[in-house]
Enzyme design. Sequence first.
Site, PDB file in Angstrom:
ATOM      1  N   CYS A 251       9.232   5.702  -7.374  1.00 31.79           N
ATOM      2  CA  CYS A 251       8.533   5.411  -8.630  1.00 31.79           C
ATOM      3  C   CYS A 251       7.358   4.481  -8.394  1.00 31.79           C
ATOM      4  O   CYS A 251       7.300   3.782  -7.398  1.00 31.79           O
ATOM      5  CB  CYS A 251       9.448   4.675  -9.601  1.00 31.79           C
ATOM      6  SG  CYS A 251      10.932   5.556  -9.978  1.00 31.79           S
TER       7      CYS A 251
ATOM      8  N   GLY B  71       5.289   9.438  -8.074  1.00 31.78           N
ATOM      9  CA  GLY B  71       6.234  10.088  -8.973  1.00 31.78           C
ATOM     10  C   GLY B  71       5.502  10.997  -9.915  1.00 31.78           C
ATOM     11  O   GLY B  71       4.466  10.623 -10.446  1.00 31.78           O
TER      12      GLY B  71
ATOM     13  N   ASN C  13      11.614   0.449  -9.370  1.00 28.95           N
ATOM     14  CA  ASN C  13      11.515   1.447  -8.314  1.00 28.95           C
ATOM     15  C   ASN C  13      12.632   1.125  -7.334  1.00 28.95           C
ATOM     16  O   ASN C  13      12.717   0.009  -6.845  1.00 28.95           O
ATOM     17  CB  ASN C  13      10.137   1.322  -7.643  1.00 28.95           C
ATOM     18  CG  ASN C  13      10.050   2.075  -6.325  1.00 28.95           C
ATOM     19  OD1 ASN C  13       9.335   1.666  -5.425  1.00 28.95           O
ATOM     20  ND2 ASN C  13      10.758   3.175  -6.183  1.00 28.95           N
ATOM     21  N   GLY C  14      13.486   2.092  -7.100  1.00 25.24           N
ATOM     22  CA  GLY C  14      14.578   1.841  -6.158  1.00 25.24           C
ATOM     23  C   GLY C  14      15.866   2.471  -6.616  1.00 25.24           C
ATOM     24  O   GLY C  14      15.872   3.367  -7.468  1.00 25.24           O
TER      25      GLY C  14
ATOM     26  N   TYR D 158       5.067   8.234   4.601  1.00 25.90           N
ATOM     27  CA  TYR D 158       4.770   9.275   3.627  1.00 25.90           C
ATOM     28  C   TYR D 158       4.331   8.782   2.251  1.00 25.90           C
ATOM     29  O   TYR D 158       3.341   9.255   1.713  1.00 25.90           O
ATOM     30  CB  TYR D 158       6.009  10.173   3.459  1.00 25.90           C
ATOM     31  CG  TYR D 158       5.956  11.131   2.285  1.00 25.90           C
ATOM     32  CD1 TYR D 158       5.116  12.242   2.291  1.00 25.90           C
ATOM     33  CD2 TYR D 158       6.752  10.922   1.172  1.00 25.90           C
ATOM     34  CE1 TYR D 158       5.068  13.117   1.205  1.00 25.90           C
ATOM     35  CE2 TYR D 158       6.720  11.796   0.081  1.00 25.90           C
ATOM     36  CZ  TYR D 158       5.870  12.890   0.108  1.00 25.90           C
ATOM     37  OH  TYR D 158       5.831  13.752  -0.955  1.00 25.90           O
TER      38      TYR D 158
END
Length: 763
Positions: free
Chosen positions: A2, A31, A133-134, A288
């Site tokens: 995210c 995202g 995020n996570g 990435y």
Amino acid sequence: MCGIIALLLSNPDILASVELFEGLQILQHRGQDAAGIVTCGHKGRLYQCKENGMVRDVFDQENLQNLIGSLGIGHEILKEASSLVDELSFVIHILTFHIFINLVRYPTAGTSSKSEAQPFYVNSPYGMVLAHNGNLVNAEELKNSLDVRAHRHINTDSDSELLLNTFADNLQQTGKFRIYEEDIFTAIKGLYEQCIGGYACVAMIAGFGIIGFRDPHGVRPICYGTRVNHDGFDFMFASESVVLDNLGFTEVKDISPGEAVIVTKQAITKRKLVHWGELTPCIFEYVYFARPDSVIDGISVYRSRLEMGEHLANQVVKKCGKNLDIDVVIPKGTNQFLDRENVPDTSRVAALQVSHKLKIAYREGFIKNRYVGRTFIMPGQQMRRKSVRRKLNAMALEFVDKNVLIVDDSIVRGTTSKEIVQMARDAGAKKVYFASCAPPVRYPNVYGIDMPSRQELVAFGRDDDLIAKEIGADMVIYQDLNDLIASCQKFNPNITVFDCSVFNGHYVTGGVTNEYLDRLEKSRSDLAKSSRENLHSPEAIGLHNLRHTSSQASLERNGWNGVNDQINMEETSRQRKERLKATRKRKLASSKSEEQASEEQASEEQASKEQVSKEQASEEQASEEQAVEEASNIVKKPILKFRNYTPSNEEIKTAAKIHIATPNDLDETLEKHVDRITKEVEETEKAKREEEDLFNLAPKKPNWDLKRDVEKKLAKLERKTQASIAHLIKARLQSDSAENTSIGLIDAVNAQQKADLEDNDSD
Ligand SMILES: O=P(O)(O)OC[C@H]1O[C@H](OP(=O)(O)OP(=O)(O)O)[C@H](O)[C@@H]1O
Ligand SMILES: NC(=O)CC[C@H](N)C(=O)O
């Protein structure tokens, strides 16, 4: 994965939503599945818009303008959906997309319903929102504890809801009516001890400020920066530094593991709350996820990718030895256009370096269609496969009769590599070698990247030869893990450990047992999700807005993340404008009383009479503007103002006030600025006190028991007080320079004073 953002603007009349929107667009590569913004208005009221879809689909001018307030948080999410069984069912699902999106999408935790899109909200002990995020690895235990111990109702399976409720519960434990920074630090410290996993969070407390914090191991990235301007200083948290760079924020810093940063209109306070963690950033960000122009934990993503290319070239030489017969090095894909909405060409940087080091020609043989999103984060295996074909096009000239070395950042499920090896062969390549900047991915990710199932990883249980066979290549060459670590560490030697769990199965936070991994695999593998597809999953209660229809329609038109991208930009924009117009009219009609409505009609009629000679289109426009103006009596909408950034969206551009910052804007240091603000506040306070003294002359109310006895005296006192006030006002009016205009008023006061005195005497 995210992208998260939080923003606090010093000028309360500027909408934070505009820059949150811009920021989310910059983070789009993190995202593609849902996006949301919550803002906080003047009176502490929260406004939200969250929906499934890309940022450009979720927000438009109208809903950005309805997100009132100069502070807010934004979030976009990658979720995961099930694979579709075969090509036929794929087609059917595309045709009935509205059903498809409701039933089969699936996030890293919980379900894919709109109600689980972030940010999440609770109303106790304060109005609070949070986005993260996570991923939490002890979500089940937390949920249980919040239920049994804290008596908090958890309505979804999202771990964001758990994080928020844990935070809220810890704040509640402080038992304060009003909170201070100290209470927030105590609450987050408690949260660090309760929540296991990788999480970077932004939160907002209504009427208070914004907060950023990062798990004690710093697995997921989050940074912050400030921007000084005429109105004061603005503050922003973001997943990646590229957002801060783009929007003109400077003094960029990463939040360190176990630290929390609290920002209010008055102050920035930060504190490291736990010391038992060690910075172990996720190495896959560098491989990435992140944009190359970001710097995460002191490491330039671009530089680390160059270094990965350098090491990868060594591996190629090692593996091919004397038989090195490569004619050309080709990256996985090159964007057809270069603009700010582009996803990063992750493999390109490394491929250039491989070519440079091997002294072999570099060619861009695969051209990317930018309207098709990142395939790795797409829902379903069939869709990923199909999207690779739609996204990449091989230029035959660069392949025909050549031995090619294709370079990519990683091979995960093998979807992309398999497809592009075949495309290279179809284009006439003699031999196809495939090199990956990352080592083989053999373990699931539990910290926010959706790779839940070992079985789905092409390297699981296979050696290099078997992998090459599986993807159809003549040879596969992988990066060595130590070299990958060295590629990043070179730019920040202070980081001794990275989260490399997808490569080595070592989970830095602990708490990841085999039972947990089995559970994860069972519930979130493509297969598990695909069987969920047939189950009816009703929508849970959530704070979502009423844009389902338009957003679904947009998904139907554009397909999932642009897969079904018969994009007709003009048609899309025309339909959007019509929708906007209709919604605005509906809203205006319902928010006005009948009286206002008839007044408005009368004035509209009048306006239309006056403009009878003009064309019908411009008449409509005028009456709409008038209606909007009247509506602004109900909710006054501030002007959209962009700073240091020229928006690309035409609709917003025309409605916005562009303010490009000059170097002078940034001259002032934060300290100087804070001093100036403090002085201003002191002066205002002083003036206020002086003003108040005049009116404090009124007598205090008597005790009720004594009232009977002193009533007469009080009446007299009141008259005397009035006379004194009149006297004071008179004195002030006389000293007024605009004497002429005051004369009538002075006479009136004199008369009143005389009457009062006569009245007094008669007593
Ligand atoms: O082995 P796989 O399961 O296919 O996953 C790995 C691939 O996925 C990513 O591409 P993606 O299209 O998501 O990203 P990009 O747009 O940055 O190229 C990545 O760059 C690899 O090519
Ligand atoms: N990708 C992520 O960071 C996921 C965030 C969160 N676990 C969710 O599923 O909503």
